[in-house]
Design an enzyme around this catalytic site. Structure first.
Site, PDB file in Angstrom:
ATOM      1  N   ASP A  26       1.875  -1.173  11.959  1.00  0.00           N
ATOM      2  CA  ASP A  26       0.585  -1.687  11.480  1.00  0.00           C
ATOM      3  C   ASP A  26       0.356  -3.143  11.904  1.00  0.00           C
ATOM      4  O   ASP A  26      -0.712  -3.697  11.639  1.00  0.00           O
ATOM      5  CB  ASP A  26       0.511  -1.592   9.951  1.00  0.00           C
ATOM      6  CG  ASP A  26       0.459  -0.135   9.494  1.00  0.00           C
ATOM      7  OD1 ASP A  26      -0.016   0.721  10.267  1.00  0.00           O
ATOM      8  OD2 ASP A  26       0.894   0.145   8.361  1.00  0.00           O
TER       9      ASP A  26
ATOM     10  N   ARG B 167      -9.238  11.564  12.223  1.00  0.00           N
ATOM     11  CA  ARG B 167      -7.793  11.399  12.468  1.00  0.00           C
ATOM     12  C   ARG B 167      -7.061  12.736  12.507  1.00  0.00           C
ATOM     13  O   ARG B 167      -7.431  13.684  11.811  1.00  0.00           O
ATOM     14  CB  ARG B 167      -7.198  10.464  11.402  1.00  0.00           C
ATOM     15  CG  ARG B 167      -7.835   9.078  11.501  1.00  0.00           C
ATOM     16  CD  ARG B 167      -7.254   8.112  10.529  1.00  0.00           C
ATOM     17  NE  ARG B 167      -5.856   7.821  10.821  1.00  0.00           N
ATOM     18  CZ  ARG B 167      -5.090   7.033  10.076  1.00  0.00           C
ATOM     19  NH1 ARG B 167      -5.593   6.481   8.990  1.00  0.00           N
ATOM     20  NH2 ARG B 167      -3.848   6.818  10.404  1.00  0.00           N
TER      21      ARG B 167
ATOM     22  N   GLY C  79      -5.388   7.401   5.142  1.00  0.00           N
ATOM     23  CA  GLY C  79      -4.574   8.374   5.879  1.00  0.00           C
ATOM     24  C   GLY C  79      -3.306   8.725   5.131  1.00  0.00           C
ATOM     25  O   GLY C  79      -2.920   9.901   5.036  1.00  0.00           O
TER      26      GLY C  79
ATOM     27  N   ARG D 104      -6.869   1.295  17.705  1.00  0.00           N
ATOM     28  CA  ARG D 104      -6.559  -0.143  17.596  1.00  0.00           C
ATOM     29  C   ARG D 104      -6.220  -0.778  18.933  1.00  0.00           C
ATOM     30  O   ARG D 104      -6.458  -1.971  19.132  1.00  0.00           O
ATOM     31  CB  ARG D 104      -5.406  -0.361  16.612  1.00  0.00           C
ATOM     32  CG  ARG D 104      -5.840  -0.137  15.192  1.00  0.00           C
ATOM     33  CD  ARG D 104      -4.755  -0.414  14.185  1.00  0.00           C
ATOM     34  NE  ARG D 104      -5.334  -0.289  12.858  1.00  0.00           N
ATOM     35  CZ  ARG D 104      -4.637  -0.083  11.741  1.00  0.00           C
ATOM     36  NH1 ARG D 104      -3.318   0.007  11.803  1.00  0.00           N
ATOM     37  NH2 ARG D 104      -5.234   0.022  10.585  1.00  0.00           N
TER      38      ARG D 104
ATOM     39  N   ARG E  69      -7.499  -3.518   9.383  1.00  0.00           N
ATOM     40  CA  ARG E  69      -6.582  -4.431  10.082  1.00  0.00           C
ATOM     41  C   ARG E  69      -7.225  -5.070  11.316  1.00  0.00           C
ATOM     42  O   ARG E  69      -6.884  -6.199  11.683  1.00  0.00           O
ATOM     43  CB  ARG E  69      -5.281  -3.721  10.439  1.00  0.00           C
ATOM     44  CG  ARG E  69      -4.516  -3.265   9.191  1.00  0.00           C
ATOM     45  CD  ARG E  69      -3.076  -2.961   9.480  1.00  0.00           C
ATOM     46  NE  ARG E  69      -2.564  -1.927   8.606  1.00  0.00           N
ATOM     47  CZ  ARG E  69      -2.161  -2.111   7.338  1.00  0.00           C
ATOM     48  NH1 ARG E  69      -2.202  -3.310   6.804  1.00  0.00           N
ATOM     49  NH2 ARG E  69      -1.731  -1.096   6.620  1.00  0.00           N
TER      50      ARG E  69
ATOM     51  N   LYS F  96       0.831  -1.208   0.000  1.00  0.00           N
ATOM     52  CA  LYS F  96       0.000   0.000   0.000  1.00  0.00           C
ATOM     53  C   LYS F  96       0.863   1.254   0.000  1.00  0.00           C
ATOM     54  O   LYS F  96       0.620   2.177  -0.781  1.00  0.00           O
ATOM     55  CB  LYS F  96      -0.921  -0.035   1.219  1.00  0.00           C
ATOM     56  CG  LYS F  96      -1.864   1.139   1.331  1.00  0.00           C
ATOM     57  CD  LYS F  96      -3.143   0.765   2.069  1.00  0.00           C
ATOM     58  CE  LYS F  96      -2.925   0.592   3.567  1.00  0.00           C
ATOM     59  NZ  LYS F  96      -2.692   1.878   4.264  1.00  0.00           N
ATOM     60  N   SER F  97       1.878   1.285   0.851  1.00  0.00           N
ATOM     61  CA  SER F  97       2.731   2.484   0.938  1.00  0.00           C
ATOM     62  C   SER F  97       3.397   2.763  -0.402  1.00  0.00           C
ATOM     63  O   SER F  97       3.443   3.904  -0.879  1.00  0.00           O
ATOM     64  CB  SER F  97       3.834   2.267   1.982  1.00  0.00           C
ATOM     65  OG  SER F  97       3.281   2.129   3.255  1.00  0.00           O
TER      66      SER F  97
ATOM     67  N   GLN G 227       4.460   9.166   7.307  1.00  0.00           N
ATOM     68  CA  GLN G 227       3.510  10.003   6.570  1.00  0.00           C
ATOM     69  C   GLN G 227       3.878  11.473   6.713  1.00  0.00           C
ATOM     70  O   GLN G 227       3.846  12.231   5.735  1.00  0.00           O
ATOM     71  CB  GLN G 227       2.090   9.770   7.074  1.00  0.00           C
ATOM     72  CG  GLN G 227       1.597   8.350   6.785  1.00  0.00           C
ATOM     73  CD  GLN G 227       0.193   8.102   7.280  1.00  0.00           C
ATOM     74  OE1 GLN G 227      -0.407   8.966   7.928  1.00  0.00           O
ATOM     75  NE2 GLN G 227      -0.327   6.923   6.999  1.00  0.00           N
TER      76      GLN G 227
ATOM     77  N   LYS H 175      -4.913   5.447  14.598  1.00  0.00           N
ATOM     78  CA  LYS H 175      -4.918   4.821  13.268  1.00  0.00           C
ATOM     79  C   LYS H 175      -6.364   4.843  12.741  1.00  0.00           C
ATOM     80  O   LYS H 175      -7.158   5.628  13.196  1.00  0.00           O
ATOM     81  CB  LYS H 175      -4.332   3.412  13.345  1.00  0.00           C
ATOM     82  CG  LYS H 175      -2.829   3.414  13.664  1.00  0.00           C
ATOM     83  CD  LYS H 175      -2.039   3.998  12.523  1.00  0.00           C
ATOM     84  CE  LYS H 175      -0.555   4.067  12.804  1.00  0.00           C
ATOM     85  NZ  LYS H 175       0.168   4.809  11.758  1.00  0.00           N
TER      86      LYS H 175
END
Ligand code: S3P
Length: 441
Positions: free
Chosen positions: A321, A123, A95, A352, A397, A22-23, A170, A348
């Protein structure tokens, strides 16, 4: 809402390739959009989050399309060439997409309105609006810098030197991306090294960066502004954060052995695998190689005895993550697993830390949680009761972690909504079932 149920399964067997990282996928589309000429991306994650980034890049003027062979082609506008979007940009649940986008726009003389789903609108965004404001951008945001917000990009952006107050790739990336259309040198100092996909891929596209060590575990990254990026090919490896779910499933269902192919093993992403080895598992990285600047390997995972350990806080940036799935794994170890340095887990896609503590408790596992730590009492291979229904709160997740848990509990586990899984792992249930899991309705 799409509920999903996980029932206990026979040993997992076989080989699978989880979707693209994903990144790296977000970055490939964004850097392609800023480059001159064509970039070709293979293995792109076609999850909701990345599709939002593709749409955003189109709104900013790049041509982005998918060919029949599954490759993605991006014709960029060149640094400084982003156009003002005609409409609001909706980043959905993403995000990374939202924060990196804010960095891109911050140094272009355009105004852009950004929103997202209920999770993304909760967020914190001040962590990016603060440094980007120093560079000359202006923001009109909800309280706490939250979305929806308007970014008014700087007409004459200023280079800054910025020390990250939280270990966040990020935030680092947002500042470096703003630095691309900024004259002079933009510097980010990170006291703890975080994933370096931005740095690796910027070099791949032709930017000049200096990277030096900072203290015991940090780095100083300096970007020389206004480079010319040129279109490149990117081969996206499979996402190690997605691989973590079938990997842990194979560890906790006795008798399992699986192979996960072409997984990214960038050392700033493999904290989970270090931790699992300390817990006594046998995870092999076979056929290690480098693909478009990123190390990849085939992972071979075999179930076995696990022991509880203490996971040091300094490892958190390398496995941020992976704590939800590690917490599931810890429930099967002998003894207690203590995870520290988890403050970021609270902000997140959902809280979480709270979600894992509640869900594991409901499944009959003993858990203790503090503001930034979680301790799980392992049951030494004995199957936990299960039988719980977990609310996923728009968090992919959390959803996947509990579906893995349900493969090894006495009674099934249900999640109220499996839809969020599509943000990062489309085809999750099918892939898991192909290995022998029993996910269904
Ligand atoms: C990401 C960085 C991490 C991670 C996220 C992806 C990235 O967030 O949790 O899933 O691609 O840069 P932070 O950098 O905010 O910790």
């Amino acid at each position: 809402m799409r509920p999903l149920v996980a029932r206990s399964s026979a040993p997992l067997q076989g080989s699978a390739r989880v979707p693209g990282d994903k990144s790296i996928s977000h970055r490939a589309l964004m850097f392609g959009a800023l480059a001159v000429g064509e970039s070709r991306v293979r293995g792109l994650l076609e999850g909701e989050d990345v599709l939002r980034t593709a749409a955003a890049m189109r709104q900013l003027g790049a041509a982005v399309d998918r060919r029949e062979d599954g490759s993605w082609h991006v014709h960029g506008v060149g640094i400084g060439g982003l156009c003002e979007p005609a409409d609001v940009i909706d980043m959905g649940n993403a995000g990374t997409g939202a924060r990196l986008l804010m960095g891109l726009v911050a140094s272009h003389p355009i105004t852009c309105f950004v929103t997202g789903d209920a999770s993304l609108r909760r967020r914190p965004m001040a962590r990016v609006t603060l440094p980007l404001t120093e560079m000359g951008a202006r923001f009109v945001a909800r309280e706490g810098g939250r979305l929806p917000l308007a970014v008014i990009g700087a007409t004459e952006p200023l280079p800054i030197s910025y020390t990250l107050p939280v270990a966040s790739a990020q935030v680092k990336s947002a500042v470096l991306l703003a630095g691309l259309n900024t004259p002079g040198e933009t510097t980010v100092i990170e006291p703890e090294a975080t994933r370096d996909h931005t740095e690796l891929m910027l070099r791949h596209f032709g930017a000049e960066l200096r990277i030096e060590p900072h203290g015991a575990r940090g780095r100083t990254i300096t970007l020389i502004g206004e480079p010319e990026l040129t279109g490149r090919d990117v081969d996206v490896p499979a996402d190690p954060s997605s691989a973590a779910f079938p990997a842990v499933a194979a560890l906790i269902v006795p008798g399992s052995t699986i192979r996960l192919t072409n997984v990214g093993v960038n050392p700033l992403r493999t904290g989970l695998y270090e931790t699992l080895r300390e817990m006594g598992t046998d995870i092999k990285f076979e056929s290690q190689r480098v693909q478009a600047g990123e190390p990849v390997a085939d992972l071979v995972i075999t179930a076995g005895r696990l022991r509880g350990i203490e996971v040091p806080a300094e490892r958190a940036p390398r496995m941020i993550d992976e704590y939800p799935i590690l917490a599931v794994c810890a429930a099967f170890a002998a003894g207690r697993t203590l995870m520290r340095g988890l403050a970021e887990l609270r902000v997140k896609e959902s809280d979480r830390l709270g979600a894992m503590a509640r869900g594991l408790t409901a499944a009959g596992i003993k858990v203790e949680a503090g503001e930034d730590w979680l301790a799980v009492e392992g049951m030494n291979g004995k199957a936990p009761k299960g039988g719980a229904t977990v609310v996923t709160n728009l968090d992919h997740r959390i959803a996947m972690a509990f579906m893995v848990l349900g493969g090894a509990t006495a009674e099934p586990i249900t999640i109220d909504d499996a839809e969020p899984i599509d943000t990062s792992f489309p085809g999750f249930a099918e892939l898991m079932n192909g290995l022998g899991a029993r996910l269904g309705v």
